[in-house]
Design a protein around this motif. Structure first.
Motif, short mmCIF file in Angstrom:
data_model
loop_
_atom_site.label_atom_id
_atom_site.label_comp_id
_atom_site.label_asym_id
_atom_site.label_seq_id
_atom_site.Cartn_x
_atom_site.Cartn_y
_atom_site.Cartn_z
N TYR A 162 -68.26 106.74 -0.32
CA TYR A 162 -68.82 106.80 -1.67
C TYR A 162 -69.59 105.52 -1.99
O TYR A 162 -70.69 105.58 -2.54
N SER A 190 -70.73 111.97 -14.65
CA SER A 190 -69.57 111.37 -13.99
C SER A 190 -69.46 112.03 -12.61
O SER A 190 -69.84 113.18 -12.43
N HIS A 191 -68.98 111.32 -11.64
CA HIS A 191 -68.93 111.73 -10.23
C HIS A 191 -70.34 111.85 -9.66
O HIS A 191 -70.61 112.68 -8.80
N CYS A 200 -75.29 114.16 -7.64
CA CYS A 200 -73.83 114.20 -7.50
C CYS A 200 -73.38 113.45 -6.24
O CYS A 200 -74.09 113.42 -5.24
N TYR A 237 -69.33 116.71 -4.14
CA TYR A 237 -69.49 117.30 -5.47
C TYR A 237 -70.79 118.10 -5.53
O TYR A 237 -71.78 117.74 -4.88
N CYS A 262 -71.01 117.46 -12.41
CA CYS A 262 -70.73 117.33 -10.98
C CYS A 262 -69.30 117.77 -10.77
O CYS A 262 -68.37 117.14 -11.29
N ARG A 263 -69.14 118.86 -10.05
CA ARG A 263 -67.78 119.41 -9.81
C ARG A 263 -67.46 119.35 -8.33
O ARG A 263 -68.33 119.55 -7.49
N LYS A 264 -66.19 119.08 -8.05
CA LYS A 264 -65.72 118.99 -6.67
C LYS A 264 -65.87 120.34 -5.99
O LYS A 264 -65.71 121.39 -6.63
#
Length: 122
Positions: free
Chosen positions: A33, A94-95, A106, A110, A117-119
């Motif tokens: 990351y 966020s993320h 993202c 994500y 931004c979703r996992k």
């Protein structure tokens, strides 16, 4: 003569003290990351715009001044002397990282879904 004895005594005391073990530099391994974040920030536009203004001066050659400011869609997170223009993302970023006004990238793992931004797999 006495100063030589004092110096010799201090030398003996210093040599008898236990010295610390060798120390080594610590290098932290960056997470995937952090590597991704650095690369994204390095590729992001500066968001700094320039304009020329005329100033009242006696010397006509010095009348034009170049002024720097944050472009539309960017906000200054620095000071008036040191601009640090960051893009504004209206949606949740966020993320991820806001790379340009209204565009969120993202983080790895994500996806962009429903303005967030979703996992993967959520």
């Amino acid at each position: 003569m006495r100063s030589h004895i004092k110096i010799f005594g201090l030398l003996i005391i210093c040599l008898t003290l236990s010295l610390p073990k060798h120390t080594f530099g610590q290098f932290w391994k960056l997470s995937q990351y952090e590597i991704w974040k650095r690369e994204m920030l390095a590729s992001r536009e500066s968001g700094i715009c320039y304009k020329t203004q005329l100033a009242n001066t006696l010397n006509p050659e010095l009348r034009q001044r170049q002024i720097s400011y944050c472009c539309d869609g960017y906000v200054n997170r620095g000071s008036s002397e040191i601009l640090k223009c960051e893009p504004i993302c209206a949606e949740d970023c966020s993320h991820g990282i806001c790379l340009s006004p209204g565009y969120c990238e993202c983080a790895p793992g994500y996806n962009r879904e429903r303005a967030q931004c979703r996992k993967h797999g959520d």
